[in-house]
Scaffold this motif. Structure first.
Motif, mmCIF file in Angstrom:
data_model
loop_
_atom_site.group_PDB
_atom_site.id
_atom_site.type_symbol
_atom_site.label_atom_id
_atom_site.label_comp_id
_atom_site.label_asym_id
_atom_site.label_seq_id
_atom_site.Cartn_x
_atom_site.Cartn_y
_atom_site.Cartn_z
ATOM 1 N N ASP A 247 0.859 -1.181 0.000
ATOM 2 C CA ASP A 247 0.000 0.000 0.000
ATOM 3 C C ASP A 247 0.900 1.237 0.000
ATOM 4 O O ASP A 247 1.681 1.440 0.937
ATOM 5 C CB ASP A 247 -0.881 -0.023 1.251
ATOM 6 N N PHE A 248 0.816 2.058 -1.041
ATOM 7 C CA PHE A 248 1.652 3.246 -1.087
ATOM 8 C C PHE A 248 0.953 4.334 -1.895
ATOM 9 O O PHE A 248 -0.127 4.139 -2.446
ATOM 10 C CB PHE A 248 3.043 2.946 -1.662
ATOM 11 N N TYR A 249 1.605 5.502 -1.935
ATOM 12 C CA TYR A 249 1.044 6.666 -2.605
ATOM 13 C C TYR A 249 2.022 7.194 -3.641
ATOM 14 O O TYR A 249 3.223 7.041 -3.513
ATOM 15 C CB TYR A 249 0.746 7.787 -1.589
ATOM 16 N N MET A 250 1.468 7.826 -4.660
ATOM 17 C CA MET A 250 2.286 8.510 -5.657
ATOM 18 C C MET A 250 1.899 9.984 -5.669
ATOM 19 O O MET A 250 0.779 10.343 -5.318
ATOM 20 C CB MET A 250 2.044 7.929 -7.059
ATOM 21 N N THR A 251 2.854 10.801 -6.070
ATOM 22 C CA THR A 251 2.546 12.204 -6.344
ATOM 23 C C THR A 251 3.012 12.504 -7.766
ATOM 24 O O THR A 251 3.671 11.687 -8.396
ATOM 25 C CB THR A 251 3.257 13.144 -5.355
ATOM 26 N N ALA A 252 2.658 13.676 -8.236
ATOM 27 C CA ALA A 252 3.044 14.054 -9.600
ATOM 28 C C ALA A 252 3.300 15.551 -9.656
ATOM 29 O O ALA A 252 2.868 16.313 -8.785
ATOM 30 C CB ALA A 252 1.960 13.666 -10.597
ATOM 31 N N THR A 253 4.012 15.957 -10.687
ATOM 32 C CA THR A 253 4.236 17.376 -10.969
ATOM 33 C C THR A 253 3.643 17.676 -12.338
ATOM 34 O O THR A 253 3.849 16.919 -13.283
ATOM 35 C CB THR A 253 5.741 17.704 -10.962
ATOM 36 N N ILE A 254 2.890 18.763 -12.419
ATOM 37 C CA ILE A 254 2.221 19.129 -13.677
ATOM 38 C C ILE A 254 2.799 20.441 -14.203
ATOM 39 O O ILE A 254 2.944 21.414 -13.460
ATOM 40 C CB ILE A 254 0.699 19.257 -13.479
ATOM 41 N N GLY A 255 3.146 20.436 -15.486
ATOM 42 C CA GLY A 255 3.580 21.653 -16.171
ATOM 43 C C GLY A 255 2.562 22.012 -17.237
ATOM 44 O O GLY A 255 2.098 21.144 -17.979
ATOM 45 N N ILE A 256 2.203 23.297 -17.311
ATOM 46 C CA ILE A 256 1.161 23.745 -18.237
ATOM 47 C C ILE A 256 1.750 24.728 -19.251
ATOM 48 O O ILE A 256 2.439 25.684 -18.876
ATOM 49 C CB ILE A 256 0.000 24.424 -17.485
ATOM 50 N N SER A 257 1.483 24.473 -20.524
ATOM 51 C CA SER A 257 1.872 25.380 -21.602
ATOM 52 C C SER A 257 0.608 25.809 -22.330
ATOM 53 O O SER A 257 -0.134 24.969 -22.836
ATOM 54 C CB SER A 257 2.837 24.677 -22.563
ATOM 55 N N TYR A 258 0.356 27.117 -22.384
ATOM 56 C CA TYR A 258 -0.855 27.622 -23.033
ATOM 57 C C TYR A 258 -0.608 27.820 -24.526
ATOM 58 O O TYR A 258 0.439 28.315 -24.943
ATOM 59 C CB TYR A 258 -1.303 28.930 -22.390
#
Length: 556
Positions: A247-258
């Motif tokens: 049982d574990f968790y993940m995180t993420a990083t989001i980059g946005i380009s318009y």
């Protein structure tokens, strides 16, 4: 000389040959702009369920025009002008290849002879190959090449439905899962996250797998607040993951380009989002970054720092400072926290908040972590040998280090090499790092405790651990993140949150450390709430080893 009938097959023989041919063979004639079969045969005829051939004299010729003919009137018209025509088409559930050859008499096309082959198996093979070329095999999502092709087609053909933005969602520290549970578990995580993203994606948006642990979401509709939508994506990624009873968790990083900002090439839009992702990663990850031109300049500076970090480690440019941990009631120093420092030859002091995330990105954090632990243990022994009363020495451990199979043997070896007393060693682990792989972390923490090492949860309140897991963690200390302490009298609710944290920790039998205490008013508050220890500039800034030694000797 043989008889003619023995050389050429009879009409019946020809009909039998045609009827048993695997293809469809036909003759089409035209009357008053209507087409009809004057001859139709072959095994494919039955397979396609086509009508029998008719003659122009049939009364029901209009009704006998089959879908097969009606679908390709344009092709037939071309053939009746005298052109030989070949084309692929789809009829019912079959993919077909048809050749039309005009029969010309007295400079006039009197009929068209046709042959149709069933190429369904070939077509499906081509489709499968095409799918494999344009889609990721693991997740079945369209891949990078498909993304580029789609964006090229949409952007450069002046389509009206141009996408509004590109989001890159990059999983944080997937390598830890691969190293701990194996590549198969890592693939399961990627597949699971891909399924979550597909379900969460808006109707006019498309998810792609860019490669590795990166996904791209092309935003094809107007979204009132894209950062709010991106935060929803992060929350979906953060949901618990259970694989092979882990049982574990993940995180993420989001980059946005318009997409409102024009680019010379399609890849520029993707590269901008990649810059935003990398920028978010070196800020610690688990966040959203929107691309700006200024970010590109800062990104270039960060890239230059990567090689500087390698040189700094090689030429011993890193040092340790020590932040005192003080008893709230007696004001005595009960421990110190080892903090890494870097004096860059040209750029001066570079804070750990800048270079530590970069070190994680380039795979240097493991080497740096070993050095910090060894140096802190050596310094404890130096202070003890100088006559100072021993105090706890706390060392921060990154999530990456914690997931390494050799972490426990490494700690044991360093303790043995340096002569460190394990009962004075405290290992600080961030709340998010222990939640990435909880069962393994708990097992490792128990082994550390068995060695005599103390444990603390750092930055408490900034992550997403559940009360149930907090109760399971074999820890000694809970450190309240300084963001809550500094906002104590500025943000409504901060005081109640701090009270609840202290009460919760004491309920579990833990000692509480408040970080970032910078004034008497804050100290009075945490003292009234029975907080045990504090750190911060109100008592002292982080001190160099020799200055810290003087303070410790003064208490001896």
């Amino acid at each position: 000389m043989p008889h003619e009938s023995n050389v050429y097959p009879s009409t019946n023989d020809l009909l039998r040959i045609v009827q048993h041919n695997m293809n469809l063979m036909f003759v089409i004639r035209k009357q008053k702009e209507q087409f009809y079969f004057s001859f139709l045969s072959g095994k494919l005829k039955e397979k396609l369920e086509l009508p029998d051939a008719v003659t122009a004299s049939d009364r029901d010729i209009k009704n006998i025009d089959s879908t097969f003919i009606l679908l390709h009137r344009t092709k037939l018209k071309q053939a009746f002008t005298g052109k030989e025509i070949t084309f692929r088409h789809h009829f019912h559930s079959h993919y077909l290849f048809t050749m039309l050859s005009p029969v010309i008499k007295d400079d006039e096309v009197i009929e068209v002879v046709g042959t149709t082959m069933d190429i369904t198996s070939f077509e499906k093979s081509e489709q499968q190959i095409e799918f494999m070329v344009t889609h990721d095999i693991l997740t079945k999502l369209p891949n990078r090449q498909k993304l580029l092709d789609d964006l090229d087609e949409i952007i450069h053909n002046n389509r009206q439905d141009k996408p509004k933005a590109i989001m890159i969602c990059d999983l944080d520290r997937l390598k830890n899962v691969n190293d701990t549970l194996g590549q198969f578990a890592g693939d399961q995580v990627i597949t699971l996250i891909a399924d979550r993203l597909k379900k969460a994606t808006l109707e006019a948006c498309q998810v792609y797998r860019l490669g590795g642990d990166e996904f791209v979401i092309v935003i094809g509709q107007q979204v009132s607040d894209l950062k709010v939508y991106a935060e929803q994506i992060l929350q979906i990624v953060r949901q618990p993951i259970i694989i092979s009873n882990h049982d574990f968790y993940m995180t993420a990083t989001i980059g946005i380009s318009y997409m409102s900002e024009k680019a010379c090439k399609t890849e520029d839009y993707i590269n901008r989002a990649s810059v935003a992702v990398h920028y978010g990663k070196v800020q610690g990850g688990n966040r959203i970054s929107e691309y700006t031109n200024k970010m590109s300049e800062q990104y270039n500076e960060l890239i230059l720092l990567e090689s500087d970090i390698r040189k700094a480690f090689k030429f011993n440019e890193f040092t340790l400072s020590y932040q005192p941990k003080v008893d709230v009631y007696t004001n005595d120093i009960v421990g110190v926290e080892a903090l890494i420092r870097w004096e860059h030859g040209k750029k001066g002091k570079i804070p750990p908040s800048i270079f530590i995330p970069i070190a994680e990105e380039i795979g240097m954090i493991d080497q740096i972590g070993k050095w910090v632990l060894r140096e802190a243990c050596k310094q404890f022994v130096r202070w003890r040998n100088s006559g100072a009363n021993p105090v706890m020495v706390a060392v921060n451990i990154s999530a990456f280090e914690l997931q390494q199979p050799d972490f426990l043997p490494r700690v044991k070896q360093i303790i043995k090499e340096t002569g460190m007393d394990p009962y004075y060693l405290e290992i600080e682990i961030t709340e998010n790092s222990v939640m990435q792989n909880t069962e393994e972390c708990i097992e490792m923490m128990n082994e550390l405790r068995a060695m005599g090492v103390s444990l603390s949860i750092d930055d408490f309140g900034t992550g997403y651990s559940s009360m149930g897991y907090l109760q399971k963690f074999p820890i000694n200390y809970l450190k309240i993140d300084q963001s809550f302490i500094k906002e104590l009298f500025e943000e409504s609710g901060s005081a109640e949150i701090i009270k609840a944290m202290i009460q919760l920790a004491h309920t579990f039998g833990l000692k509480v450390v408040a970080e970032g205490v910078e004034g008497e008013r804050i100290l009075s508050f945490i003292r009234n709430e029975k907080c045990d220890y504090y750190q911060g500039y109100f008592y002292s800034k982080p001190l160099e080893a020799d200055v810290m030694e003087e303070k410790l000797l003064a208490f001896s």
